[in-house]
Design an enzyme around this catalytic site. Structure first.
Site, PDB file in Angstrom:
ATOM      1  N   ASP A 162      14.958 -22.014   7.692  1.00 39.91           N
ATOM      2  CA  ASP A 162      15.384 -20.691   7.268  1.00 39.91           C
ATOM      3  C   ASP A 162      15.744 -20.799   5.785  1.00 39.91           C
ATOM      4  O   ASP A 162      15.945 -21.899   5.274  1.00 39.91           O
ATOM      5  CB  ASP A 162      16.593 -20.264   8.110  1.00 39.91           C
ATOM      6  CG  ASP A 162      17.193 -18.956   7.654  1.00 39.91           C
ATOM      7  OD1 ASP A 162      16.433 -17.995   7.466  1.00 39.91           O
ATOM      8  OD2 ASP A 162      18.425 -18.912   7.483  1.00 39.91           O
ATOM      9  N   ASP A 164      17.977 -18.178   3.395  1.00 35.60           N
ATOM     10  CA  ASP A 164      19.362 -17.810   3.059  1.00 35.60           C
ATOM     11  C   ASP A 164      20.346 -18.456   4.019  1.00 35.60           C
ATOM     12  O   ASP A 164      20.213 -18.333   5.233  1.00 35.60           O
ATOM     13  CB  ASP A 164      19.517 -16.292   3.122  1.00 35.60           C
ATOM     14  CG  ASP A 164      18.820 -15.580   1.984  1.00 35.60           C
ATOM     15  OD1 ASP A 164      19.501 -15.074   1.101  1.00 35.60           O
ATOM     16  OD2 ASP A 164      17.567 -15.559   1.988  1.00 35.60           O
ATOM     17  N   THR A 198      11.163 -17.330   6.567  1.00 33.68           N
ATOM     18  CA  THR A 198      12.221 -16.401   6.182  1.00 33.68           C
ATOM     19  C   THR A 198      11.910 -14.976   6.618  1.00 33.68           C
ATOM     20  O   THR A 198      10.742 -14.613   6.802  1.00 33.68           O
ATOM     21  CB  THR A 198      12.425 -16.446   4.648  1.00 33.68           C
ATOM     22  OG1 THR A 198      13.387 -15.470   4.260  1.00 33.68           O
ATOM     23  CG2 THR A 198      11.115 -16.166   3.920  1.00 33.68           C
ATOM     24  N   ASP A 344      23.521  -7.354   6.150  1.00 36.25           N
ATOM     25  CA  ASP A 344      22.638  -6.228   6.429  1.00 36.25           C
ATOM     26  C   ASP A 344      22.152  -6.345   7.863  1.00 36.25           C
ATOM     27  O   ASP A 344      22.423  -7.332   8.549  1.00 36.25           O
ATOM     28  CB  ASP A 344      21.450  -6.203   5.453  1.00 36.25           C
ATOM     29  CG  ASP A 344      20.747  -7.560   5.368  1.00 36.25           C
ATOM     30  OD1 ASP A 344      20.613  -8.233   6.413  1.00 36.25           O
ATOM     31  OD2 ASP A 344      20.340  -7.966   4.266  1.00 36.25           O
ATOM     32  N   LYS A 352      10.252 -15.023  14.438  1.00 37.33           N
ATOM     33  CA  LYS A 352       9.979 -16.379  13.945  1.00 37.33           C
ATOM     34  C   LYS A 352       9.277 -17.245  14.989  1.00 37.33           C
ATOM     35  O   LYS A 352       8.533 -18.165  14.628  1.00 37.33           O
ATOM     36  CB  LYS A 352      11.280 -17.048  13.501  1.00 37.33           C
ATOM     37  CG  LYS A 352      11.831 -16.502  12.183  1.00 37.33           C
ATOM     38  CD  LYS A 352      13.015 -17.313  11.692  1.00 37.33           C
ATOM     39  CE  LYS A 352      13.538 -16.753  10.367  1.00 37.33           C
ATOM     40  NZ  LYS A 352      14.681 -17.515   9.834  1.00 37.33           N
ATOM     41  N   ASP A 375      20.622 -21.189  10.377  1.00 36.90           N
ATOM     42  CA  ASP A 375      22.052 -20.906  10.508  1.00 36.90           C
ATOM     43  C   ASP A 375      22.335 -19.720  11.420  1.00 36.90           C
ATOM     44  O   ASP A 375      23.494 -19.345  11.588  1.00 36.90           O
ATOM     45  CB  ASP A 375      22.671 -20.647   9.126  1.00 36.90           C
ATOM     46  CG  ASP A 375      22.202 -19.338   8.500  1.00 36.90           C
ATOM     47  OD1 ASP A 375      21.020 -18.974   8.705  1.00 36.90           O
ATOM     48  OD2 ASP A 375      23.002 -18.693   7.799  1.00 36.90           O
TER      49      ASP A 375
END
Length: 434
Positions: A162, A164, A198, A344, A352, A375
């Site tokens: 991932d 962020d 992502t 958000d 994914k 995460d």
């Protein structure tokens, strides 16, 4: 940076930045025991972000047994579940449990974690969620590394990340001093396929480049050969875009017919619009119910809302779950992912897991030799769907990611012997120490 072009970071001659990169990559070629200084990054997350039925059950087991007994039992039960999932001890106590693609040497992992945590020496305080997660992660890293060597032949390994909160902080991009740059390069030089998977999705390759500009600049600064850069992939929009590195260290889209499954190619645009319209209506309706002022963002394969002022995480969780339940009730024709991004809430076409399976088929890597690092494995996280299709590492921040990838690199070195090809050797490591 001065006018002589010796400034650090992407954009100039970057002589010193190149030396820094080479020194970092060289350091990963040498095994080093985990130290207390390393382990300070293993910090605990907030409770709402710690949702997992297996980990919660392992914590409850400590009401009657100590950590050494508990993890030894769970290790045996994982082996039993792998051999006979239906009716296994784990399936009876954790009904939502999926499959394990590797064994988990939890007793050894606990002993390793115990060296700096003192977990098993505690008498009255059981392990918390994060501590159990760390033991599971250590066991998973060691198990996966062993699987890369089978019957005398090296087997391909895919590690996906991932972005962020995993490779860099939420809302940020790769910076020149990000320690993950040298770790990704080291994995690629080891022959490992590396992919960033992502939720961010754009129809222009340049926008993906902007998110990882420092990483691409490092590839160029180190003059990585095509054989190495071909091992890097970037998947965006959960599963809607796949990009590869060009000869001049840019990103370009891989044609859909080369990597997408027949199901993905067959997604009808009218069905895509219907999904996004329904998701948008749901997001706006529930945001209003929660008195949440939001900005709407609509893309070709995603729609989401961003609060205009700081909002409680619990409110975002409510919005994500409400939207998911609305979409499930609508019985639409396409798969989707409605998730809480932390700042958000978005709904993407696909997820994914679909992208991971397509990438595995494209690269010829099996699920048991795939590791996804993320995460957000919670109920509303967009990493959750990959479970069952690969092994996972659940991290809390980029520092934890670096810790566990360093552990993986040490294991790969110990199994294969030698150092990373193309590295700078001992001189580079000494330069970093200096």
């Amino acid at each position: 940076a001065g006018d002589d072009g010796d400034g650090g970071g992407p954009g100039g001659s970057n002589k010193y930045w190149k030396q820094f990169l080479e020194a970092q990559v060289a350091e990963h070629a040498f095994g080093r025991a985990i130290s207390v200084q390393d382990t300070h990054v293993l910090r605990r997350k907030g409770r709402l972000k710690e949702q997992d039925a297996l980990i919660d059950w392992i914590i409850r087991l400590h009401a009657t047994d100590g950590p050494e007994t508990v993890f030894a039992k769970v290790e045996r039960w994982v082996d039993e579940h792998r051999a006979r999932p239906h009716g296994s001890t784990l399936s009876m106590h954790v009904p939502v449990l999926g499959s394990f693609l590797t064994p988990l040497p939890l007793a050894d992992a606990l002993a390793e974690y115990d060296q700096f945590s003192g977990l098993s020496r505690r008498r009255y305080v059981p392990p918390n969620f994060a501590e159990v997660r760390h033991v599971l992660n250590i066991a998973q890293v060691h198990a996966l590394a062993k699987l890369t060597r089978g019957e005398g032949e090296s087997l391909p390994l895919l590690v996906t990340f991932d972005a962020d909160g995993t490779l860099y902080e939420d809302g940020k991009h790769f910076e020149a001093d990000n320690k993950m740059i040298s770790l990704l390069v080291s994995l690629m030089r080891r022959g490992v396929q590396v992919a960033i998977v992502t939720a961010a999705g754009y129809p222009e390759a340049e926008r993906f480049e902007a998110r990882i500009r420092a990483l691409l600049a490092a590839f160029e600064e180190l003059q990585l050969p095509k054989e190495t850069t071909d091992r890097f992939h970037m998947m965006g929009g959960e599963c809607n875009y796949l990009l590869a590195v060009t000869d001049d260290y840019r990103l370009e889209f891989v044609p859909n017919e080369r990597w997408q499954t027949e199901e993905m190619i067959g997604w009808d645009e009218s069905a895509v619009e219907a999904l996004l319209d329904t998701a948008q209506a749901s997001l706006e309706s529930h945001a209003a119910r929660l008195s949440m002022d939001v900005d709407l963002i609509r893309k070709s394969r995603a729609v989401g809302v961003v609060p205009v002022r700081p909002t409680l995480y619990e409110a975002l969780e409510e919005l994500a779950l409400s939207t998911r339940y609305d979409l499930e009730s609508a019985e639409l024709d396409l798969p989707f992912c409605a998730f809480n991004g932390g700042n958000d809430v978005f709904c993407d076409v696909g997820n994914k897991a679909i992208g991971l399976q397509a990438l595995q088929a494209y690269l010829g890597v099996v699920g048991g030799h795939t590791l996804h690092v993320g995460d957000r494995f919670t109920l509303t996280g967009n990493d959750t769907q990959v479970r069952g299709f690969c092994s996972i590492l659940w991290v809390a921040n980029p520092d934890e990611t670096a810790f566990f990838i360093k552990t993986l690199l040490r294991d790969l070195k110990d199994i294969a012997g030698g150092s990373d090809s193309g590295g700078s050797g001992a001189e580079g490591a000494k330069a970093l120490d200096a």
